[in-house]
Write a protein that holds these residues in place. Structure first.
Motif, PDB file in Angstrom:
ATOM      1  N   ALA A 191      -2.132   4.613  -0.157  1.00  0.00           N
ATOM      2  CA  ALA A 191      -2.647   3.478  -0.747  1.00  0.00           C
ATOM      3  C   ALA A 191      -2.029   3.158  -2.267  1.00  0.00           C
ATOM      4  CB  ALA A 191      -4.077   3.320  -0.862  1.00  0.00           C
ATOM      5  N   GLU A 192      -2.011   4.361  -3.192  1.00  0.00           N
ATOM      6  CA  GLU A 192      -1.381   4.332  -4.245  1.00  0.00           C
ATOM      7  C   GLU A 192       0.114   3.998  -4.241  1.00  0.00           C
ATOM      8  OE1 GLU A 192      -1.906   8.211  -5.749  1.00  0.00           O
ATOM      9  OE2 GLU A 192      -4.085   7.974  -5.999  1.00  0.00           O
ATOM     10  N   GLU A 193       0.655   4.083  -3.142  1.00  0.00           N
ATOM     11  CA  GLU A 193       2.110   3.572  -3.032  1.00  0.00           C
ATOM     12  C   GLU A 193       2.354   2.373  -2.459  1.00  0.00           C
ATOM     13  OE1 GLU A 193       4.394   5.344  -4.862  1.00  0.00           O
ATOM     14  OE2 GLU A 193       3.404   6.978  -4.984  1.00  0.00           O
ATOM     15  N   TYR A 194       1.182   1.648  -2.022  1.00  0.00           N
ATOM     16  CA  TYR A 194       1.235   0.485  -1.544  1.00  0.00           C
ATOM     17  C   TYR A 194       1.749   0.241   0.009  1.00  0.00           C
ATOM     18  CZ  TYR A 194       0.943  -0.727  -6.276  1.00  0.00           C
ATOM     19  OH  TYR A 194       0.274  -1.039  -7.622  1.00  0.00           O
ATOM     20  N   PHE A 195       1.522   1.285   0.495  1.00  0.00           N
ATOM     21  CA  PHE A 195       1.939   1.437   2.211  1.00  0.00           C
ATOM     22  C   PHE A 195       0.732   0.673   2.825  1.00  0.00           C
ATOM     23  CE2 PHE A 195       4.343   5.120   0.828  1.00  0.00           C
ATOM     24  CZ  PHE A 195       5.388   4.635   1.297  1.00  0.00           C
ATOM     25  N   SER A 196       1.113   0.173   3.872  1.00  0.00           N
ATOM     26  CA  SER A 196       0.070  -0.629   4.773  1.00  0.00           C
ATOM     27  C   SER A 196      -0.127   0.143   6.107  1.00  0.00           C
ATOM     28  CB  SER A 196       0.422  -1.931   4.999  1.00  0.00           C
ATOM     29  OG  SER A 196       1.758  -2.142   5.776  1.00  0.00           O
ATOM     30  N   ARG A 197       0.813   1.073   6.166  1.00  0.00           N
ATOM     31  CA  ARG A 197       0.991   1.845   7.515  1.00  0.00           C
ATOM     32  C   ARG A 197       1.375   3.313   7.230  1.00  0.00           C
ATOM     33  NH1 ARG A 197       4.995   3.168  10.732  1.00  0.00           N
ATOM     34  NH2 ARG A 197       6.740   1.862   9.696  1.00  0.00           N
ATOM     35  N   LEU A 198       0.807   4.327   8.042  1.00  0.00           N
ATOM     36  CA  LEU A 198       1.412   5.761   8.146  1.00  0.00           C
ATOM     37  C   LEU A 198       1.877   5.800   9.337  1.00  0.00           C
ATOM     38  CD1 LEU A 198      -1.840   7.619   6.288  1.00  0.00           C
ATOM     39  CD2 LEU A 198       0.443   6.952   5.284  1.00  0.00           C
ATOM     40  N   TYR A 199       2.930   6.796   9.093  1.00  0.00           N
ATOM     41  CA  TYR A 199       3.258   7.229  10.699  1.00  0.00           C
ATOM     42  C   TYR A 199       3.597   8.833  10.546  1.00  0.00           C
ATOM     43  CZ  TYR A 199       8.127   7.461   8.781  1.00  0.00           C
ATOM     44  OH  TYR A 199       9.107   7.559   7.967  1.00  0.00           O
ATOM     45  N   LEU A 200       3.889   9.579  11.707  1.00  0.00           N
ATOM     46  CA  LEU A 200       3.936  10.837  11.758  1.00  0.00           C
ATOM     47  C   LEU A 200       4.425  11.374  13.268  1.00  0.00           C
ATOM     48  CD1 LEU A 200       1.341  12.093  13.596  1.00  0.00           C
ATOM     49  CD2 LEU A 200       0.345  11.568  11.426  1.00  0.00           C
TER      50      LEU A 200
END
Length: 161
Positions: free
Chosen positions: A106-115
């Motif tokens: 969230a601090e990096e303004y991502f709206s999605r995570l992936y792995l």
């Protein structure tokens, strides 16, 4: 009480040792003995130097003992690693680490995570809101191919600054 703190380059040997124990113990139910042996003997990837130098790692500790760690690539939004000491698996440590990684995202303004999830960890990630997009062959740096799941999770709109 479990505390989350930032990891740094000098932590790499300790993190990698924990990761190796986790691979040997927790992944053995889903991968062959040969795969586990090669996977667990691999050296830390060079990317760990960059990631730990740029505040991408969280360590979970209790009374000074390392219980797990997670790494988020702050440039891409990829969860690079999430490992828990096998004796402490299932006690909420992975969940705490993932929540910390989500805060970093969230601090990096991502709206999605992936792995890329190992097969043994897929249910954990599903419980954390990740959805399997495809079955994938993960090209491990050691040269082996590991069956994995590519998974994604949207972050709540109110968590993105």
């Amino acid at each position: 009480m479990i505390e989350l703190k930032s990891g740094s380059i000098p932590d790499i040997p300790l993190l990698w040792s924990l990761r190796t124990r986790a691979v040997r113990k927790l992944c053995a139910s889903h991968y062959s003995v040969e795969q586990i042996e090669i996977w667990s003997e691999a050296a830390p990837p060079e990317s760990y130097l960059r990631l730990l130098a740029t505040d991408c790692a969280l360590l979970a500790e209790e009374d000074g003992q390392l219980l797990g760690y997670g790494i988020l690539d702050r440039q891409s939004g990829e969860v690079i690693a999430l490992f828990v000491e096998p004796a402490h698996a299932g006690k909420g440590i992975g969940k705490r680490l993932m929540e910390g990684l989500e805060t970093m995202a969230a601090e990096e303004y991502f709206s999605r995570l992936y792995l890329y999830s190992s097969l043994n960890a897929a249910d954990f990630y599903r419980a954390m809101g990740f959805v399997a997009i495809r079955d994938d062959a993960y090209a491990h740096p050691s040269g082996i191919s590991l069956r994995s799941l590519y998974m994604e999770r949207d972050l709540p709109a109110d968590s993105v600054h």
